[in-house]
Write a protein that holds these residues in place. Structure first.
Motif, PDB file in Angstrom:
ATOM      1  N   ASP A 201     -56.597  48.538  36.254  1.00  0.00           N
ATOM      2  CA  ASP A 201     -56.244  49.519  35.146  1.00  0.00           C
ATOM      3  C   ASP A 201     -57.797  50.236  34.909  1.00  0.00           C
ATOM      4  OD1 ASP A 201     -54.314  51.095  36.240  1.00  0.00           O
ATOM      5  OD2 ASP A 201     -52.963  50.275  33.993  1.00  0.00           O
TER       6      ASP A 201
ATOM      7  N   ARG B 117     -61.660  50.510  28.178  1.00  0.00           N
ATOM      8  CA  ARG B 117     -61.044  49.775  28.282  1.00  0.00           C
ATOM      9  C   ARG B 117     -61.203  48.477  28.916  1.00  0.00           C
ATOM     10  NH1 ARG B 117     -54.491  50.676  30.292  1.00  0.00           N
ATOM     11  NH2 ARG B 117     -54.357  48.384  30.631  1.00  0.00           N
TER      12      ARG B 117
ATOM     13  N   GLU C  18     -60.018  40.630  25.295  1.00  0.00           N
ATOM     14  CA  GLU C  18     -58.525  39.971  24.134  1.00  0.00           C
ATOM     15  C   GLU C  18     -58.271  39.218  25.871  1.00  0.00           C
ATOM     16  OE1 GLU C  18     -57.623  40.435  21.483  1.00  0.00           O
ATOM     17  OE2 GLU C  18     -59.184  41.384  20.738  1.00  0.00           O
ATOM     18  N   ARG C  19     -56.993  40.943  26.654  1.00  0.00           N
ATOM     19  CA  ARG C  19     -56.934  40.516  28.025  1.00  0.00           C
ATOM     20  C   ARG C  19     -57.400  39.378  28.349  1.00  0.00           C
ATOM     21  NH1 ARG C  19     -52.392  41.506  25.966  1.00  0.00           N
ATOM     22  NH2 ARG C  19     -51.220  42.038  27.860  1.00  0.00           N
TER      23      ARG C  19
ATOM     24  N   ASN D 283     -52.966  26.724  30.374  1.00  0.00           N
ATOM     25  CA  ASN D 283     -52.483  26.035  29.901  1.00  0.00           C
ATOM     26  C   ASN D 283     -51.768  25.453  30.297  1.00  0.00           C
ATOM     27  OD1 ASN D 283     -54.252  26.121  26.922  1.00  0.00           O
ATOM     28  ND2 ASN D 283     -52.393  28.567  26.360  1.00  0.00           N
ATOM     29  N   VAL D 284     -50.959  26.679  31.016  1.00  0.00           N
ATOM     30  CA  VAL D 284     -50.149  25.698  32.146  1.00  0.00           C
ATOM     31  C   VAL D 284     -50.626  24.555  32.668  1.00  0.00           C
ATOM     32  CG1 VAL D 284     -48.721  26.560  33.777  1.00  0.00           C
ATOM     33  CG2 VAL D 284     -48.252  28.411  32.519  1.00  0.00           C
TER      34      VAL D 284
ATOM     35  N   ALA E  52     -61.983  45.957  25.506  1.00  0.00           N
ATOM     36  CA  ALA E  52     -60.754  45.444  25.437  1.00  0.00           C
ATOM     37  C   ALA E  52     -60.022  44.492  26.347  1.00  0.00           C
ATOM     38  CB  ALA E  52     -59.763  46.463  24.771  1.00  0.00           C
TER      39      ALA E  52
ATOM     40  N   ASP F  73     -48.115  41.108  36.676  1.00  0.00           N
ATOM     41  CA  ASP F  73     -48.990  41.888  34.627  1.00  0.00           C
ATOM     42  C   ASP F  73     -50.251  41.967  35.138  1.00  0.00           C
ATOM     43  OD1 ASP F  73     -46.305  42.754  34.829  1.00  0.00           O
ATOM     44  OD2 ASP F  73     -46.055  40.575  33.309  1.00  0.00           O
TER      45      ASP F  73
ATOM     46  N   TYR G 106     -53.756  31.362  28.859  1.00  0.00           N
ATOM     47  CA  TYR G 106     -52.613  30.713  29.587  1.00  0.00           C
ATOM     48  C   TYR G 106     -52.864  30.119  30.581  1.00  0.00           C
ATOM     49  CZ  TYR G 106     -47.809  31.514  31.318  1.00  0.00           C
ATOM     50  OH  TYR G 106     -46.533  31.054  31.711  1.00  0.00           O
TER      51      TYR G 106
ATOM     52  N   ARG H  56     -50.094  21.348  31.171  1.00  0.00           N
ATOM     53  CA  ARG H  56     -49.503  21.016  30.020  1.00  0.00           C
ATOM     54  C   ARG H  56     -48.565  20.037  31.341  1.00  0.00           C
ATOM     55  NH1 ARG H  56     -45.703  23.617  26.438  1.00  0.00           N
ATOM     56  NH2 ARG H  56     -44.039  23.639  27.599  1.00  0.00           N
TER      57      ARG H  56
ATOM     58  N   LYS I  71     -56.959  36.211  27.386  1.00  0.00           N
ATOM     59  CA  LYS I  71     -54.899  36.087  26.632  1.00  0.00           C
ATOM     60  C   LYS I  71     -54.748  35.151  28.357  1.00  0.00           C
ATOM     61  CE  LYS I  71     -51.380  37.123  25.245  1.00  0.00           C
ATOM     62  NZ  LYS I  71     -50.348  37.325  23.780  1.00  0.00           N
ATOM     63  N   PHE I  72     -54.915  36.109  29.537  1.00  0.00           N
ATOM     64  CA  PHE I  72     -54.537  35.677  30.443  1.00  0.00           C
ATOM     65  C   PHE I  72     -54.188  34.552  31.443  1.00  0.00           C
ATOM     66  CE2 PHE I  72     -52.750  39.969  30.711  1.00  0.00           C
ATOM     67  CZ  PHE I  72     -52.072  39.575  31.594  1.00  0.00           C
TER      68      PHE I  72
ATOM     69  N   GLN J 204     -41.616  33.364  37.845  1.00  0.00           N
ATOM     70  CA  GLN J 204     -42.086  33.250  36.573  1.00  0.00           C
ATOM     71  C   GLN J 204     -44.289  33.717  36.762  1.00  0.00           C
ATOM     72  OE1 GLN J 204     -40.127  31.017  33.486  1.00  0.00           O
ATOM     73  NE2 GLN J 204     -42.059  31.487  32.253  1.00  0.00           N
TER      74      GLN J 204
ATOM     75  N   ALA K 161     -44.861  36.421  38.175  1.00  0.00           N
ATOM     76  CA  ALA K 161     -44.725  37.812  37.640  1.00  0.00           C
ATOM     77  C   ALA K 161     -45.730  38.312  36.756  1.00  0.00           C
ATOM     78  CB  ALA K 161     -43.125  37.935  37.325  1.00  0.00           C
ATOM     79  N   THR K 162     -46.285  37.237  36.012  1.00  0.00           N
ATOM     80  CA  THR K 162     -47.671  37.280  34.919  1.00  0.00           C
ATOM     81  C   THR K 162     -48.556  37.476  36.037  1.00  0.00           C
ATOM     82  OG1 THR K 162     -46.267  35.994  33.501  1.00  0.00           O
ATOM     83  CG2 THR K 162     -48.729  36.411  33.444  1.00  0.00           C
TER      84      THR K 162
END
Lengths: 236, 236
Positions: free
Chosen positions: B110, B131, B138-139, B149-150, B134, B103, B146, B153, B142-143, B96, B99-100
């Motif tokens: 893009d 684009r 933002e992205r 954080n993984v 943004a 993404d 994330y 943890r 965020k990614f 998973q 997969a991220t």
């Protein structure tokens, strides 16, 4: 095992691919956010729960495991729900097809959100028109043509079972595209006979037919991934 | 087993995630298109070869199996190359996360191709600016937030082994983003200490260090996914 599915309660979205697998298999599951509200997802997304940290919904709780990402959830559920049979090579083929469904979904999403996911469609209309034109002319035929080829290829087809979670996902893709781009899909009609036949066959499976007729199947709407904006789907 | 990797010969691109796994594990592999030219991929992409039909490169030939999609290739190779240890829950978590990564790579691509993959960057510059703004605001946070954080943890981290193919992919992400968006990455610096430490540790692994110093590591360039266009990465 009672599975817990976590996904936004107001749309089909990416969660629908998981939901179709659970429904088709008659699995025991709870659609948590629909029952307890979207806030029920937050402890997981904020890392306040045990187990893997999801980037975004959908995610599935299976016993103590937390599994995120649609394709990963289906890779896990597939063999357990009898939705991919034939051993390693079938499982791997299903996984790569589902990964391609995921890629396609991202492109479908970006037709109405080409600039930023956190802006409204209305704030990115000119770019959406351009992106969707390229989508209709290049990407839609490319992806659907690919899946049609997979279905007609003897050796590839045999690698999957006669029925798999990928078939359910292809049904969902065709259904969503019919909703969002009816004109473009009409023009594709003669080029995807096997994909059409598959979608019809899936819609008639008893558990799927019952699900589609139930209130659990939320109608497509303009908050989801598949959106119908007439200006993005001209008649010619 | 001698693996055959098929990917465009002129760029790192998505193939690099597979290449790093093969190199780190010291696996026996042939980089087919670099040896015989990009045309060597065409029989597979046109369905003239046995096995699964790839949508696009990269794909891997492993014995008689053809496996496409970066995350699927790594899900297959990971346990076989010792690049994910700890059983089912570690494998699923790695899948998973990968997969991220996939993404995220689509969104990175893009930034310079917001309208159409088959147009040149120069034909979609205004949309690319919007684009990418943004994306930077933002992205990207965020990614990267994330993945940071993984890494911090406890229970999530333990689910992965001390070393996995995901670590190699995170190294590649950080390296590529440093190349494409040096200014934005400088501003992220204090927020991703564990990701930085991981990237440095990976670069020092003997097989990776040898690979990075070899001619097999093609430099980042403006035909790949990670592209440096100064107007998309303002100093402030």
């Amino acid at each position: 095992m009672r599975y817990e599915l976590y996904y936004w309660s107001g749309v089909q979205g990416r969660g629908e691919f998981v939901r179709l697998a659970l429904e088709d298999a008659g699995a025991d599951y709870v659609d948590v956010a629909r029952k307890r509200g979207d806030n029920a997802m937050m402890p997981f997304l904020r890392g306040k729960q045990e187990g893997a940290l999801p980037f975004a919904p959908p995610f599935l709780k299976a016993g103590r495991m937390v599994i995120a990402q649609t394709a990963t959830i289906l890779a896990y559920l597939g063999p357990r729900l009898g939705l991919v049979l034939g051993g390693l090579s079938a499982e791997i083929y299903a996984q790569q097809l589902q990964a391609t469904v995921t890629d396609f979904m991202a492109e479908i999403h970006d037709t109405h959100h080409p600039v930023a996911a956190n802006l409204y469609y209305e704030e990115q209309r000119p770019a959406a028109r351009k992106r969707t034109q390229a989508f209709r002319e290049e990407r839609l035929p490319k992806f659907l043509g690919y899946f049609e080829n997979v279905l007609t290829r003897g050796n590839g087809r045999q690698a999957l079972s006669r029925h798999s979670y990928v078939d359910l996902s292809l049904f969902q893709l065709v259904s969503g595209l019919d909703y969002a781009f009816p004109n473009a899909m009409k023009r594709m009609q003669s080029r995807i006979p096997h994909l059409r036949a598959l979608a019809e066959r899936i819609a008639e499976r008893p558990n799927i037919a019952a699900y589609l007729a139930s209130p659990r199947r939320i109608p497509f709407n303009e908050d989801g991934v598949f959106r119908h904006y007439p200006e993005l789907d001209p008649a010619r």
